[in-house]
Design a protein around this motif. Structure first.
Motif, mmCIF file in Angstrom:
data_model
loop_
_atom_site.group_PDB
_atom_site.id
_atom_site.type_symbol
_atom_site.label_atom_id
_atom_site.label_comp_id
_atom_site.label_asym_id
_atom_site.label_seq_id
_atom_site.Cartn_x
_atom_site.Cartn_y
_atom_site.Cartn_z
ATOM 1 N N PHE A 92 18.118 2.062 -40.576
ATOM 2 C CA PHE A 92 18.738 3.307 -41.025
ATOM 3 C C PHE A 92 17.758 4.460 -40.880
ATOM 4 N N ASP A 93 18.291 5.605 -40.497
ATOM 5 C CA ASP A 93 17.485 6.784 -40.212
ATOM 6 C C ASP A 93 18.212 7.996 -40.780
ATOM 7 N N VAL A 94 17.726 8.496 -41.919
ATOM 8 C CA VAL A 94 18.444 9.594 -42.571
ATOM 9 C C VAL A 94 18.302 10.897 -41.789
ATOM 10 N N ARG A 95 17.187 11.081 -41.085
ATOM 11 C CA ARG A 95 17.033 12.302 -40.300
ATOM 12 C C ARG A 95 18.112 12.388 -39.231
ATOM 13 N N HIS A 96 18.361 11.269 -38.567
ATOM 14 C CA HIS A 96 19.332 11.250 -37.481
ATOM 15 C C HIS A 96 20.709 10.768 -37.944
ATOM 16 N N GLU A 97 20.834 10.493 -39.228
ATOM 17 C CA GLU A 97 22.121 10.168 -39.861
ATOM 18 C C GLU A 97 22.798 8.978 -39.194
ATOM 19 N N ARG A 98 22.034 7.895 -39.004
ATOM 20 C CA ARG A 98 22.595 6.706 -38.369
ATOM 21 C C ARG A 98 22.124 5.464 -39.113
ATOM 22 N N ILE A 99 22.922 4.409 -38.978
ATOM 23 C CA ILE A 99 22.621 3.156 -39.672
ATOM 24 C C ILE A 99 23.219 2.001 -38.883
ATOM 25 N N LYS A 100 22.557 0.867 -38.906
ATOM 26 C CA LYS A 100 22.982 -0.304 -38.143
ATOM 27 C C LYS A 100 23.519 -1.379 -39.086
ATOM 28 N N LEU A 101 24.633 -1.979 -38.692
ATOM 29 C CA LEU A 101 25.133 -3.158 -39.392
ATOM 30 C C LEU A 101 24.417 -4.381 -38.845
ATOM 31 N N SER A 102 24.087 -5.317 -39.725
ATOM 32 C CA SER A 102 23.369 -6.492 -39.249
ATOM 33 C C SER A 102 23.743 -7.720 -40.070
ATOM 34 N N TRP A 103 23.510 -8.858 -39.470
ATOM 35 C CA TRP A 103 23.656 -10.150 -40.133
ATOM 36 C C TRP A 103 25.011 -10.300 -40.810
ATOM 37 N N LEU A 104 26.057 -10.173 -40.043
ATOM 38 C CA LEU A 104 27.377 -10.457 -40.593
ATOM 39 C C LEU A 104 27.737 -11.898 -40.263
ATOM 40 N N VAL A 105 27.703 -12.726 -41.285
ATOM 41 C CA VAL A 105 28.016 -14.150 -41.163
ATOM 42 C C VAL A 105 29.174 -14.439 -42.112
ATOM 43 N N ILE A 106 30.247 -15.024 -41.597
ATOM 44 C CA ILE A 106 31.409 -15.317 -42.418
ATOM 45 C C ILE A 106 31.808 -16.780 -42.223
ATOM 46 N N ALA A 107 32.063 -17.474 -43.315
ATOM 47 C CA ALA A 107 32.462 -18.878 -43.251
ATOM 48 C C ALA A 107 33.753 -19.040 -42.464
ATOM 49 N N ARG A 108 33.836 -20.109 -41.686
ATOM 50 C CA ARG A 108 34.972 -20.280 -40.791
ATOM 51 C C ARG A 108 36.328 -20.334 -41.503
ATOM 52 N N PRO A 109 36.470 -20.975 -42.667
ATOM 53 C CA PRO A 109 37.790 -20.967 -43.320
ATOM 54 C C PRO A 109 38.281 -19.577 -43.682
ATOM 55 N N TYR A 110 37.373 -18.593 -43.669
ATOM 56 C CA TYR A 110 37.733 -17.231 -44.063
ATOM 57 C C TYR A 110 37.916 -16.308 -42.862
ATOM 58 N N TRP A 111 37.804 -16.833 -41.652
ATOM 59 C CA TRP A 111 38.160 -16.037 -40.499
ATOM 60 C C TRP A 111 39.661 -15.755 -40.542
ATOM 61 N N ARG A 112 40.059 -14.684 -39.881
ATOM 62 C CA ARG A 112 41.470 -14.328 -39.788
ATOM 63 C C ARG A 112 42.096 -14.133 -41.166
ATOM 64 N N THR A 113 41.386 -13.477 -42.027
ATOM 65 C CA THR A 113 41.888 -13.180 -43.357
ATOM 66 C C THR A 113 41.751 -11.692 -43.642
ATOM 67 N N ALA A 114 42.443 -11.243 -44.685
ATOM 68 C CA ALA A 114 42.297 -9.858 -45.114
ATOM 69 C C ALA A 114 40.863 -9.578 -45.538
ATOM 70 N N ALA A 115 40.181 -10.592 -46.031
ATOM 71 C CA ALA A 115 38.790 -10.418 -46.451
ATOM 72 C C ALA A 115 37.892 -10.032 -45.292
ATOM 73 N N ALA A 116 38.226 -10.462 -44.078
ATOM 74 C CA ALA A 116 37.409 -10.128 -42.909
ATOM 75 C C ALA A 116 37.392 -8.635 -42.672
ATOM 76 N N CYS A 117 38.581 -8.038 -42.573
ATOM 77 C CA CYS A 117 38.645 -6.587 -42.398
ATOM 78 C C CYS A 117 38.025 -5.876 -43.586
ATOM 79 N N GLY A 118 38.203 -6.441 -44.770
ATOM 80 C CA GLY A 118 37.658 -5.814 -45.968
ATOM 81 C C GLY A 118 36.155 -5.715 -45.948
ATOM 82 N N THR A 119 35.491 -6.716 -45.381
ATOM 83 C CA THR A 119 34.030 -6.690 -45.314
ATOM 84 C C THR A 119 33.543 -5.551 -44.433
ATOM 85 N N LEU A 120 34.116 -5.451 -43.225
ATOM 86 C CA LEU A 120 33.724 -4.374 -42.314
ATOM 87 C C LEU A 120 34.111 -3.013 -42.890
ATOM 88 N N ALA A 121 35.295 -2.918 -43.491
ATOM 89 C CA ALA A 121 35.742 -1.648 -44.062
ATOM 90 C C ALA A 121 34.835 -1.180 -45.186
#
Length: 225
Positions: A92-121
């Protein structure tokens, strides 16, 4: 709003809660994510096959959190209260107002769920609406077609492929596709994520689709690394 760096806070949405990652989450995370090759296939870390191996992967993340270099969360499903994954910010860089998402790991039974979009949102909303960032970016393995399709479908912009970008645990190198969302694009992306989560919560969507599309099966997308 001036941009500011992220801090370990609790982020709560309709489907998931993001809690600052700690050792207390390890047992639950191993139960849902440990030992599954598919969960870890496109990440730059080896599949943890024992609780100790998962702890060895998480300890550097916790150390970087203490040093203020990143913020990592445990993803908790609000329906079951189970720890179902890991998500975070770094570079993350406040001067340039940017930030990186990292290490998104989700358990397989929870793929294709509303929770998936909720995490990114939740991550995008916090970055744009609370932290005042103007650009959020991340990358995924070029071969991860499922994740790339999901990011395209919600309106994230593919900036191109970095060839021979990152060394993998087996010694080979991967090409990485870089994605971003700008502040002015966030309302449209937010609307798409919200609609997709609503469809997923209502029942299975036709076709395959990326995590975040389909019914709640007991328990969210993969994944920027």
């Amino acid at each position: 709003m001036p941009a500011r760096a992220p801090r370990p806070v609790v982020l709560t949405g309709p489907h998931v809660r993001l809690e600052p990652l700690s050792r207390d989450h390890l047992e639950g995370l191993f139960a849902t994510c440990g030992g599954d090759e598919e969960v870890w296939r496109w990440l730059i870390a080896p599949t943890p096959r024992t609780p100790g191996e998962l702890a060895a992967l998480v300890e550097p993340l916790l150390a970087q959190m203490r040093d203020g270099e990143r913020v990592q969360f445990a993803v908790r499903d609000r329906g079951t209260d189970r720890a179902i994954g890991i998500a975070g910010y770094r570079a993350f860089d406040v001067r340039h107002e940017r930030i990186k998402l990292s290490w998104l790991v989700i358990a397989r039974p929870y793929w294709r769920t509303a929770a998936a979009c909720g995490t990114l949102a939740l991550q995008l909303a916090h970055a744009f609406e609370d932290l005042g960032m103007r650009r959020v970016f991340w990358h995924t393995d070029h071969r991860n077609h499922r994740a790339r399709g999901f990011f395209d479908s919600v309106g994230a912009h593919c900036e191109g492929t970095h060839r021979r970008d990152i060394r993998l645990p087996d010694g080979t190198f991967r090409d990485s596709d870089y994605y971003s969302v700008l502040r002015e694009e966030w309302p449209e992306v937010k609307a798409r994520l919200t609609a997709r989560a609503a469809r997923a919560a209502a029942g299975p969507a036709p076709g395959g689709g990326e995590p975040g599309d389909g019914a709640r099966r007991g328990g969210p997308p993969r994944r920027p690394s």
